[in-house]
Design a protein around this motif. Structure first.
Motif, PDB file in Angstrom:
ATOM      1  N   LEU A  48      17.230  36.330  -0.247  1.00 62.58           N
ATOM      2  CA  LEU A  48      18.679  36.229  -0.438  1.00 62.58           C
ATOM      3  C   LEU A  48      19.404  36.457   0.886  1.00 62.58           C
ATOM      4  O   LEU A  48      20.316  35.700   1.251  1.00 62.58           O
ATOM      5  N   TRP A  49      18.980  37.481   1.615  1.00 61.60           N
ATOM      6  CA  TRP A  49      19.611  37.766   2.909  1.00 61.60           C
ATOM      7  C   TRP A  49      19.453  36.559   3.844  1.00 61.60           C
ATOM      8  O   TRP A  49      20.426  36.099   4.447  1.00 61.60           O
ATOM      9  N   ARG A  50      18.227  36.011   3.912  1.00 62.95           N
ATOM     10  CA  ARG A  50      18.005  34.850   4.793  1.00 62.95           C
ATOM     11  C   ARG A  50      18.800  33.641   4.317  1.00 62.95           C
ATOM     12  O   ARG A  50      19.274  32.839   5.120  1.00 62.95           O
ATOM     13  N   SER A  51      18.937  33.510   2.987  1.00 63.74           N
ATOM     14  CA  SER A  51      19.572  32.295   2.445  1.00 63.74           C
ATOM     15  C   SER A  51      21.031  32.171   2.855  1.00 63.74           C
ATOM     16  O   SER A  51      21.565  31.068   2.920  1.00 63.74           O
ATOM     17  N   PHE A  52      21.682  33.317   3.123  1.00 59.94           N
ATOM     18  CA  PHE A  52      23.113  33.236   3.454  1.00 59.94           C
ATOM     19  C   PHE A  52      23.361  32.588   4.824  1.00 59.94           C
ATOM     20  O   PHE A  52      24.491  32.243   5.148  1.00 59.94           O
ATOM     21  N   ALA A  53      22.302  32.389   5.600  1.00 62.49           N
ATOM     22  CA  ALA A  53      22.442  31.614   6.833  1.00 62.49           C
ATOM     23  C   ALA A  53      22.653  30.132   6.498  1.00 62.49           C
ATOM     24  O   ALA A  53      23.103  29.358   7.336  1.00 62.49           O
ATOM     25  N   TYR A  54      22.309  29.739   5.260  1.00 63.85           N
ATOM     26  CA  TYR A  54      22.394  28.322   4.865  1.00 63.85           C
ATOM     27  C   TYR A  54      23.451  28.088   3.786  1.00 63.85           C
ATOM     28  O   TYR A  54      23.593  26.984   3.284  1.00 63.85           O
ATOM     29  N   PHE A  55      24.149  29.143   3.399  1.00 62.27           N
ATOM     30  CA  PHE A  55      25.130  29.020   2.306  1.00 62.27           C
ATOM     31  C   PHE A  55      26.430  28.429   2.838  1.00 62.27           C
ATOM     32  O   PHE A  55      27.059  28.989   3.724  1.00 62.27           O
ATOM     33  N   GLU A  56      26.781  27.261   2.301  1.00 59.41           N
ATOM     34  CA  GLU A  56      28.039  26.605   2.726  1.00 59.41           C
ATOM     35  C   GLU A  56      28.858  26.238   1.494  1.00 59.41           C
ATOM     36  O   GLU A  56      29.369  25.126   1.397  1.00 59.41           O
ATOM     37  N   TRP A  64      24.163  30.481  -6.678  1.00 56.37           N
ATOM     38  CA  TRP A  64      23.309  30.558  -5.481  1.00 56.37           C
ATOM     39  C   TRP A  64      22.314  31.715  -5.608  1.00 56.37           C
ATOM     40  O   TRP A  64      21.117  31.555  -5.401  1.00 56.37           O
ATOM     41  N   VAL A  65      22.861  32.884  -5.969  1.00 56.49           N
ATOM     42  CA  VAL A  65      22.014  34.083  -6.071  1.00 56.49           C
ATOM     43  C   VAL A  65      20.926  33.876  -7.127  1.00 56.49           C
ATOM     44  O   VAL A  65      19.747  34.141  -6.887  1.00 56.49           O
ATOM     45  N   TYR A  66      21.320  33.361  -8.298  1.00 56.81           N
ATOM     46  CA  TYR A  66      20.326  33.186  -9.364  1.00 56.81           C
ATOM     47  C   TYR A  66      19.311  32.094  -9.020  1.00 56.81           C
ATOM     48  O   TYR A  66      18.147  32.181  -9.387  1.00 56.81           O
ATOM     49  N   ARG A  67      19.763  31.048  -8.323  1.00 60.75           N
ATOM     50  CA  ARG A  67      18.802  30.002  -7.917  1.00 60.75           C
ATOM     51  C   ARG A  67      17.754  30.593  -6.969  1.00 60.75           C
ATOM     52  O   ARG A  67      16.551  30.387  -7.139  1.00 60.75           O
ATOM     53  N   ILE A  68      18.232  31.317  -5.959  1.00 59.78           N
ATOM     54  CA  ILE A  68      17.297  31.924  -5.002  1.00 59.78           C
ATOM     55  C   ILE A  68      16.346  32.862  -5.744  1.00 59.78           C
ATOM     56  O   ILE A  68      15.124  32.799  -5.583  1.00 59.78           O
ATOM     57  N   ALA A  69      16.923  33.726  -6.579  1.00 65.59           N
ATOM     58  CA  ALA A  69      16.111  34.743  -7.259  1.00 65.59           C
ATOM     59  C   ALA A  69      15.052  34.097  -8.165  1.00 65.59           C
ATOM     60  O   ALA A  69      13.876  34.477  -8.122  1.00 65.59           O
ATOM     61  N   HIS A  70      15.453  33.106  -8.960  1.00 68.98           N
ATOM     62  CA  HIS A  70      14.479  32.470  -9.867  1.00 68.98           C
ATOM     63  C   HIS A  70      13.453  31.661  -9.083  1.00 68.98           C
ATOM     64  O   HIS A  70      12.279  31.635  -9.449  1.00 68.98           O
ATOM     65  N   ASN A  71      13.895  30.976  -8.024  1.00 69.76           N
ATOM     66  CA  ASN A  71      12.922  30.205  -7.234  1.00 69.76           C
ATOM     67  C   ASN A  71      11.881  31.108  -6.578  1.00 69.76           C
ATOM     68  O   ASN A  71      10.697  30.789  -6.550  1.00 69.76           O
ATOM     69  N   VAL A  72      12.321  32.254  -6.050  1.00 70.50           N
ATOM     70  CA  VAL A  72      11.362  33.201  -5.459  1.00 70.50           C
ATOM     71  C   VAL A  72      10.427  33.733  -6.550  1.00 70.50           C
ATOM     72  O   VAL A  72       9.214  33.818  -6.357  1.00 70.50           O
TER      73      VAL A  72
ATOM     74  N   VAL B 105      15.708  28.643   2.483  1.00 68.52           N
ATOM     75  CA  VAL B 105      16.291  27.435   3.075  1.00 68.52           C
ATOM     76  C   VAL B 105      16.615  26.413   1.980  1.00 68.52           C
ATOM     77  O   VAL B 105      17.695  25.825   1.972  1.00 68.52           O
ATOM     78  N   ASP B 106      15.679  26.216   1.051  1.00 72.06           N
ATOM     79  CA  ASP B 106      15.833  25.139   0.065  1.00 72.06           C
ATOM     80  C   ASP B 106      16.155  25.634  -1.349  1.00 72.06           C
ATOM     81  O   ASP B 106      16.586  24.853  -2.186  1.00 72.06           O
ATOM     82  N   GLY B 107      15.913  26.918  -1.611  1.00 73.67           N
ATOM     83  CA  GLY B 107      16.033  27.442  -2.973  1.00 73.67           C
ATOM     84  C   GLY B 107      17.451  27.511  -3.499  1.00 73.67           C
ATOM     85  O   GLY B 107      17.671  27.389  -4.701  1.00 73.67           O
ATOM     86  N   GLY B 108      18.438  27.718  -2.623  1.00 67.81           N
ATOM     87  CA  GLY B 108      19.824  27.842  -3.085  1.00 67.81           C
ATOM     88  C   GLY B 108      20.470  26.489  -3.313  1.00 67.81           C
ATOM     89  O   GLY B 108      21.373  26.352  -4.125  1.00 67.81           O
ATOM     90  N   ARG B 109      19.992  25.473  -2.582  1.00 65.08           N
ATOM     91  CA  ARG B 109      20.591  24.140  -2.694  1.00 65.08           C
ATOM     92  C   ARG B 109      20.081  23.397  -3.920  1.00 65.08           C
ATOM     93  O   ARG B 109      20.667  22.406  -4.324  1.00 65.08           O
ATOM     94  N   ASN B 110      18.947  23.848  -4.447  1.00 67.67           N
ATOM     95  CA  ASN B 110      18.319  23.130  -5.560  1.00 67.67           C
ATOM     96  C   ASN B 110      18.198  24.005  -6.800  1.00 67.67           C
ATOM     97  O   ASN B 110      17.952  25.206  -6.693  1.00 67.67           O
ATOM     98  N   SER B 111      18.322  23.345  -7.957  1.00 70.79           N
ATOM     99  CA  SER B 111      18.059  24.077  -9.196  1.00 70.79           C
ATOM    100  C   SER B 111      16.567  24.411  -9.231  1.00 70.79           C
ATOM    101  O   SER B 111      15.788  23.864  -8.448  1.00 70.79           O
TER     102      SER B 111
END
Lengths: 175, 202
Positions: A48-56, A64-72, B105-111
């Motif tokens: 999550l911390w790293r992802s905020f470098a790409y959050f636009e 965003w938070v839930y996508r990152i969390a579930h994907n991880v 890098v890719d997890g937030g942009r995609n479901s």
């Protein structure tokens, strides 16, 4: 560079403060082992911390938070390979909430939470995500945005989930 | 209060809240991830460098001492050079095709379904095309190195037919096994992709 760094840290701190408890609950839904669960929580926070470098502002912070969390979490499960190869069910076939692992130890609200967790652990990944997000108060549209399911697929799962949650009450009335 | 509201309240009040991890710890964890990737790349490159050094030696110095003298050194040099080219190409492809998607890098942009599908498609494509980027690049070099000695060696007449067949077919058999195992893996990944597609079509 320094400004961007501060901004990333600040965005993470805000998100972690708002969603820290939800991330813990989500991790428990994916990982039953306490040590591995702690590890998963740390992995989610690091991602999550790293992802905020790409959050636009591609979507809401919440999605965003839930996508990152579930994907991880899904990647964590696939790495450990312990959840593969059957044994998992869909909301379609589950008829009632699972019994908690230790029914004697829990009462009232805590027992309900334990039954929910035991049910979540039985579910296939997509249905598990829907149930976890539903319990965190996300709307059907937000659940679709996080999981990638169509609105129809989300609403049919929510419908089954509501029936599953209402069943203990209906049974009580019959008794 | 409705059953779902009660379930949500129970769920959201469950578990004990623990302190958030300090930022320094998160940076260290992120560095650990980067170091893992770097270490994986380093092992691949080291293996490639060993192969390049071995065949580079034969390109520069010439055939190994036990190579039959009747085989021209130019054939050995040509075969070794072709294996070196194949190795460089395969290393480049290995690096390009096997780097996993990165959740931050890719997890937030995609479901979740899109992200998982993209990762499975990447893995499937990498192993499904293994013949073109992992096997074929070595074929010219190994063909020169294996077939030329058999064609030119005076000892060929002394070898029994099955030894000749064994010598010629060993590398193709290994390649065929690699290809078949990867095709099997690709089919399993395709089944998982099909499951995701079915979920997305609902």
């Amino acid at each position: 560079m320094q400004r961007a760094h501060i901004s990333q840290d600040e965005q993470y701190a805000e998100a972690a403060a708002s969603f820290g408890a939800a991330i813990q609950r989500l991790a428990r839904g994916y990982e039953a082992d306490a040590d591995l669960c702690r590890d998963l929580v740390q992995d989610i926070h690091a991602a999550l911390w790293r992802s905020f470098a790409y959050f636009e502002q591609q979507c809401s912070i919440r999605s965003w938070v839930y996508r990152i969390a579930h994907n991880v979490a899904v990647s964590h499960i696939q790495r450990s390979r312990r959840q593969r190869g059957g044994g998992l069910e869909t909301l379609e076939v589950i008829e009632e909430l699972a019994a908690p692992d230790n029914p004697e130890a829990e009462t009232g609200e805590a027992q309900m939470a334990a039954r929910l967790l035991a049910t979540i652990h039985r579910l296939a990944p997509t249905d598990r995500q829907v149930m976890l997000l539903f319990l965190e108060d996300l709307t059907a549209a937000e659940i679709g945005e996080v999981t990638g399911l169509s609105p129809t697929a989300v609403s049919s799962r929510i419908h089954r989930l509501k029936a599953l949650l209402a069943k203990p009450y209906a049974d009580k009335e019959i008794d | 209060m409705s059953p779902e509201d009660e379930a949500r309240r129970s769920w959201q009040s469950s578990g004990s809240a623990s302190a958030l991890p300090p930022l320094e710890e998160l940076r260290t964890r992120a560095d650990t991830f980067r170091r893992k990737i770097q270490r994986r790349n380093l092992i691949e490159y080291l293996a490639g460098v060993l192969v390049l050094l071995g065949f580079g030696w034969m390109v520069i110095v010439g055939p190994l001492p036990w190579t039959p003298a009747v085989i021209p050194a130019a054939i050995i040099r040509l075969g070794s050079a072709l294996v070196m080219i194949g190795t460089v190409f395969t290393l480049w492809q290995l690096h390009r095709r096997t780097a996993p998607l990165d959740p931050p890098v890719d997890g937030g942009r995609n479901s979740v379904l899109d992200y998982q599908r993209a990762e499975l498609v990447r893995q499937r494509d990498a192993i499904d095309s293994v013949f073109y980027w992992y096997i074929l690049p070595f074929v010219p070099g190994l063909a020169v190195l294996l077939l030329a000695p058999l064609a030119l060696s005076p000892q060929i007449g002394e070898l029994s037919w099955f030894k000749v067949v064994l010598k010629v077919s060993l590398a193709p058999l290994v390649f065929a096994a690699v290809w078949w195992l990867n095709k099997l893996g690709a089919r399993k990944l395709q089944a998982m992709i099909d499951e995701i597609d079915a979920l997305r079509r609902e």
